[in-house]
Write a protein that holds these residues in place. Structure first.
Motif, PDB file in Angstrom:
ATOM      1  N   ASN A   1       1.245  -9.795   9.881  1.00 23.37           N
ATOM      2  CA  ASN A   1       1.806  -8.441   9.751  1.00 23.37           C
ATOM      3  C   ASN A   1       3.095  -8.314  10.538  1.00 23.37           C
ATOM      4  O   ASN A   1       3.451  -7.239  11.038  1.00 23.37           O
ATOM      5  CB  ASN A   1       0.808  -7.371  10.209  1.00 23.37           C
ATOM      6  CG  ASN A   1      -0.123  -6.911   9.101  1.00 23.37           C
ATOM      7  OD1 ASN A   1       0.071  -7.238   7.940  1.00 23.37           O
ATOM      8  ND2 ASN A   1      -1.153  -6.163   9.474  1.00 23.37           N
TER       9      ASN A   1
ATOM     10  N   ILE B   1       6.029  -1.615  10.459  1.00 23.98           N
ATOM     11  CA  ILE B   1       6.089  -1.194   9.063  1.00 23.98           C
ATOM     12  C   ILE B   1       7.461  -1.472   8.488  1.00 23.98           C
ATOM     13  O   ILE B   1       7.602  -2.024   7.384  1.00 23.98           O
ATOM     14  CB  ILE B   1       5.714   0.296   8.944  1.00 23.98           C
ATOM     15  CG1 ILE B   1       4.244   0.485   9.328  1.00 23.98           C
ATOM     16  CG2 ILE B   1       5.955   0.809   7.525  1.00 23.98           C
ATOM     17  CD1 ILE B   1       3.812   1.917   9.447  1.00 23.98           C
TER      18      ILE B   1
ATOM     19  N   ALA C   1      -3.428   2.624  -1.567  1.00 23.92           N
ATOM     20  CA  ALA C   1      -3.974   3.147  -0.319  1.00 23.92           C
ATOM     21  C   ALA C   1      -5.454   3.487  -0.455  1.00 23.92           C
ATOM     22  O   ALA C   1      -6.251   3.240   0.456  1.00 23.92           O
ATOM     23  CB  ALA C   1      -3.182   4.373   0.129  1.00 23.92           C
TER      24      ALA C   1
ATOM     25  N   ALA D   1       1.882   2.225  -1.802  1.00 19.67           N
ATOM     26  CA  ALA D   1       2.152   3.286  -0.833  1.00 19.67           C
ATOM     27  C   ALA D   1       3.590   3.203  -0.342  1.00 19.67           C
ATOM     28  O   ALA D   1       4.154   2.114  -0.196  1.00 19.67           O
ATOM     29  CB  ALA D   1       1.187   3.178   0.348  1.00 19.67           C
TER      30      ALA D   1
ATOM     31  N   ARG E   1       4.213   7.056   3.904  1.00 22.46           N
ATOM     32  CA  ARG E   1       2.768   7.210   3.772  1.00 22.46           C
ATOM     33  C   ARG E   1       2.043   6.196   4.646  1.00 22.46           C
ATOM     34  O   ARG E   1       1.048   6.527   5.307  1.00 22.46           O
ATOM     35  CB  ARG E   1       2.376   7.053   2.298  1.00 22.46           C
ATOM     36  CG  ARG E   1       0.882   7.097   2.016  1.00 22.46           C
ATOM     37  CD  ARG E   1       0.262   8.410   2.410  1.00 22.46           C
ATOM     38  NE  ARG E   1      -1.132   8.490   2.001  1.00 22.46           N
ATOM     39  CZ  ARG E   1      -2.046   9.238   2.620  1.00 22.46           C
ATOM     40  NH1 ARG E   1      -1.710   9.963   3.672  1.00 22.46           N
ATOM     41  NH2 ARG E   1      -3.285   9.268   2.185  1.00 22.46           N
ATOM     42  N   VAL E   2       2.541   4.976   4.690  1.00 18.84           N
ATOM     43  CA  VAL E   2       1.904   3.942   5.503  1.00 18.84           C
ATOM     44  C   VAL E   2       1.975   4.307   6.987  1.00 18.84           C
ATOM     45  O   VAL E   2       1.020   4.073   7.745  1.00 18.84           O
ATOM     46  CB  VAL E   2       2.568   2.577   5.238  1.00 18.84           C
ATOM     47  CG1 VAL E   2       2.058   1.531   6.212  1.00 18.84           C
ATOM     48  CG2 VAL E   2       2.294   2.131   3.800  1.00 18.84           C
ATOM     49  N   LYS E   3       3.087   4.880   7.425  1.00 16.29           N
ATOM     50  CA  LYS E   3       3.200   5.286   8.832  1.00 16.29           C
ATOM     51  C   LYS E   3       2.163   6.358   9.184  1.00 16.29           C
ATOM     52  O   LYS E   3       1.595   6.348  10.286  1.00 16.29           O
ATOM     53  CB  LYS E   3       4.616   5.790   9.105  1.00 16.29           C
ATOM     54  CG  LYS E   3       5.653   4.682   9.058  1.00 16.29           C
ATOM     55  CD  LYS E   3       7.074   5.213   9.216  1.00 16.29           C
ATOM     56  CE  LYS E   3       8.085   4.071   9.103  1.00 16.29           C
ATOM     57  NZ  LYS E   3       9.490   4.533   9.205  1.00 16.29           N
TER      58      LYS E   3
ATOM     59  N   GLU F   1      -1.224   4.510   9.314  1.00 24.07           N
ATOM     60  CA  GLU F   1      -1.358   3.649  10.490  1.00 24.07           C
ATOM     61  C   GLU F   1      -1.962   4.429  11.653  1.00 24.07           C
ATOM     62  O   GLU F   1      -2.871   3.939  12.359  1.00 24.07           O
ATOM     63  CB  GLU F   1       0.007   3.088  10.884  1.00 24.07           C
ATOM     64  CG  GLU F   1      -0.046   2.199  12.116  1.00 24.07           C
ATOM     65  CD  GLU F   1       1.336   1.817  12.619  1.00 24.07           C
ATOM     66  OE1 GLU F   1       1.422   0.843  13.385  1.00 24.07           O
ATOM     67  OE2 GLU F   1       2.322   2.495  12.253  1.00 24.07           O
TER      68      GLU F   1
ATOM     69  N   ALA G   1      -3.553  -0.708   7.236  1.00 21.65           N
ATOM     70  CA  ALA G   1      -2.454   0.182   6.854  1.00 21.65           C
ATOM     71  C   ALA G   1      -1.132  -0.574   6.824  1.00 21.65           C
ATOM     72  O   ALA G   1      -0.372  -0.489   5.845  1.00 21.65           O
ATOM     73  CB  ALA G   1      -2.380   1.357   7.822  1.00 21.65           C
TER      74      ALA G   1
ATOM     75  N   LEU H   1      -0.497  -2.795   3.843  1.00 16.44           N
ATOM     76  CA  LEU H   1      -0.098  -2.176   2.577  1.00 16.44           C
ATOM     77  C   LEU H   1       1.359  -2.460   2.238  1.00 16.44           C
ATOM     78  O   LEU H   1       1.766  -2.363   1.070  1.00 16.44           O
ATOM     79  CB  LEU H   1      -0.317  -0.664   2.631  1.00 16.44           C
ATOM     80  CG  LEU H   1      -1.755  -0.162   2.527  1.00 16.44           C
ATOM     81  CD1 LEU H   1      -1.815   1.313   2.892  1.00 16.44           C
ATOM     82  CD2 LEU H   1      -2.292  -0.392   1.116  1.00 16.44           C
ATOM     83  N   MET H   2       2.160  -2.841   3.247  1.00 12.10           N
ATOM     84  CA  MET H   2       3.579  -3.078   3.009  1.00 12.10           C
ATOM     85  C   MET H   2       3.854  -4.446   2.376  1.00 12.10           C
ATOM     86  O   MET H   2       4.972  -4.688   1.919  1.00 12.10           O
ATOM     87  CB  MET H   2       4.348  -2.974   4.329  1.00 12.10           C
ATOM     88  CG  MET H   2       4.342  -1.586   4.958  1.00 12.10           C
ATOM     89  SD  MET H   2       5.099  -0.342   3.892  1.00 12.10           S
ATOM     90  CE  MET H   2       6.781  -0.966   3.788  1.00 12.10           C
TER      91      MET H   2
ATOM     92  N   THR I   1       5.174  -4.100  -1.100  1.00 12.50           N
ATOM     93  CA  THR I   1       5.945  -2.891  -1.394  1.00 12.50           C
ATOM     94  C   THR I   1       7.218  -3.175  -2.180  1.00 12.50           C
ATOM     95  O   THR I   1       7.705  -2.322  -2.931  1.00 12.50           O
ATOM     96  CB  THR I   1       6.279  -2.153  -0.086  1.00 12.50           C
ATOM     97  OG1 THR I   1       6.840  -0.880  -0.380  1.00 12.50           O
ATOM     98  CG2 THR I   1       7.266  -2.953   0.776  1.00 12.50           C
TER      99      THR I   1
END
Length: 519
Positions: free
Chosen positions: A184, A193, A278, A399, A403-405, A408, A423, A426-427, A430
């Motif tokens: 990540n 993120i 999500a 997402a 939205r991810v922030k 998180e 969370a 999810l990126m 993207t």
């Protein structure tokens, strides 16, 4: 520096043969009597009973199977293959695109497991695990424990998805990008993120360039085409199909495209149909949190090395890893080992509780050797380039960073083991081009068996209603059998579930909806 497509192709082991032509390509309850008024003396009429579903057939022309037990089990870290199980591999060629938009073929892999007493003329059960873990690994996990009731009646043929498992590999990511995805991008510092957004862009460019012109052929719909190509090579009209986890997307796409070729359909731990990324991620996290709680309860009952509060000990390790205090092991890498253990398909997995507990407790004392081994094994099983491509190719409704922030922060509090990492994860897709909507059957009347459990680290229980709803809207009756244990997939872990599965495969009779199997 962005690599050119030519350089990527030159450095790859992927070999696609682009040619001028494509490759070869009912209810058991009695009816309810109703008293109706006479209607002018009209003759009484009766509604004919629906025709029973067709039966799956044994192959007329089979693949060139060869023994591969020792090599496969060794590569999966499962030790010596179990005695009394015949485990074989074969390859077959599939068109890159069954519709002819892209010419050429792709090498697909299948494995077959059976017992010496399995009837020679029994129709196989086809298995797809999608991109969660190779279908080969799922089938190997099934045969590691007590003899399977399914294998006594049917061989199981597992089909690996393109670029996954033993199928033709994809090698499109640089080592740095691959490592950043696995961690990540925790080492980047600052806002993970935003850092992951850049990693996603780099990974997408590399794999899209590498795969041109067939970069759009790694979704569930094309995986369904590959399964139908196997049916064609077998020269049979109907098959029985089991889709586990992410493989449920492939199975539902097959039902949408080739529903008249299905004799039986089983969905084990299906992921949600038509849900945004999500929602699917949160369902997975909820199931994972339930599974780690069940694991911790067993661990404590066994007086394992994680102490009286194994769940609390795991949360503390995740927090230490996130703060860079676990000897270079990132939080996401740690969770790869934990979630990989929870989703390990081997049927005796509960007997290995101490293995994970000891590796985690040793890491807590500064000895990362066993944990690093687990991370390496589970990363190889779940984080290949082919799985990145397949997951992104099916990533519906991604997402946004904003939205991810939000997620998180919320998930870190709500789901303290897996929430924050899920969370941020999810990126990963993207930047990938948004794929077409998932293919679901519009008309489908085959009785369908659904398997599931609450402590499921792949789908959880919240995903099932959307799947049964989609099938019901298409005209299919469904019945759900639930297992009260933890882990994934259900059919490899529960003898009770397997007995219900065997009965369904025999004559398409569904067990009572809501049937429960003990842990």
């Amino acid at each position: 520096m962005r690599r050119t497509r030519a350089a990527l192709l030159a450095s790859s082991s992927l070999t696609i043969l682009l040619t001028a032509a494509c490759g070869a390509g009912p209810s058991d309850r009695p009816g309810i009597a109703e008293v109706r008024p006479h209607s002018g003396g009209a003759a009484a009429t009766t509604t004919p009973a629906p025709a029973p579903p067709p039966s799956a057939e044994a192959p007329k022309t089979d693949l060139g199977w060869h023994d591969c037990a020792a090599a496969t089990f060794n590569s999966l870290g499962l030790g010596a293959p179990p005695a009394g199980v015949i485990f074989e591999c074969a390859d077959y060629s599939t068109p890159i695109d069954a519709g002819g938009a892209v010419l050429g073929t792709f090498r697909n892999s299948a494995v077959r497991a059976r017992l010496p007493r399995t009837p020679a003329n029994a129709a196989p059960l086809v298995l797809t695990s999608g991109a969660d873990r190779s279908s080969t690994a799922t089938l190997a996990g099934l045969v590691t424990g007590p003899a399977s009731a399914v294998l006594a009646d049917h061989p199981i043929v597992a089909v690996d998805r393109r670029g996954v498992g033993s199928s033709q590999p994809i090698n499109c990511l640089t080592d740095d990008t691959r490592r950043s995805l696995a961690d990540n991008d925790q080492s980047a510092g600052g806002n993970q993120i935003d850092a992951m957004a850049k990693v996603s862009q780099d990974a997408t460019i590399a794999c899209q360039d590498f795969l041109q012109p067939y970069q759009g052929t790694f979704d569930a719909g094309h995986a369904a085409d590959d399964i139908d190509q196997l049916r064609r090579q077998w020269q049979v009209d109907h098959i029985a199909l089991l889709g586990a986890g992410d493989g449920s997307r492939v199975a539902l796409a097959y039902a949408a495209k080739y529903g008249d070729r299905l004799a039986r359909l089983v969905l084990d731990s299906p992921v949600a149909a038509n849900a945004d990324s999500a929602t699917r991620a949160e369902q997975r996290v909820k199931g994972s949190e339930a599974a780690i709680t069940a694991f911790a309860q067993r661990c404590a009952a066994l007086n394992c090395s994680l102490g009286n509060d194994p769940r609390g000990a795991i949360i503390a390790l995740v927090n230490r890893a996130a703060a860079g205090q676990l000897g270079g092991i990132s939080a996401n890498a740690l969770l790869t080992a934990v979630s990989g253990f929870l989703t390990e398909p081997r049927s005796d997995q509960a007997n290995h509780t101490a293995d994970l507990a000891d590796a985690l407790s040793a890491a807590g004392r500064g000895d990362n050797g066993a944990l690093n081994q687990l991370i390496g094994r589970e990363s190889a099983a779940t984080d290949s380039d082919g799985q990145f491509v397949s997951n992104c190719s099916d990533n519906q409704k991604p997402a946004t960073p904003d939205r991810v922030k939000q997620l998180e922060t919320a998930w870190a509090k709500q789901y303290p083991v897996f929430g924050k990492a899920a969370a941020i994860g999810l990126m990963a897709c993207t930047a990938w081009p948004t794929p077409n909507p998932a293919q679901l059957p519009s008309t489908f009347d085959l009785p369908t068996l659904i398997l599931g459990n609450d402590a499921n680290p792949v789908a959880g229980s919240d995903a099932r209603p959307s799947v049964t709803g989609a099938l019901g809207a298409a005209g299919a009756r469904t019945s759900t059998v639930t297992w009260q244990g933890w882990g994934y997939p259900v059919f490899t872990h529960s003898a009770c579930v397997q007995q219900n599965l065997v009965g369904y495969l025999k004559d398409a009779t569904l067990p009572a909806d809501g049937t429960a199997c003990p842990a």
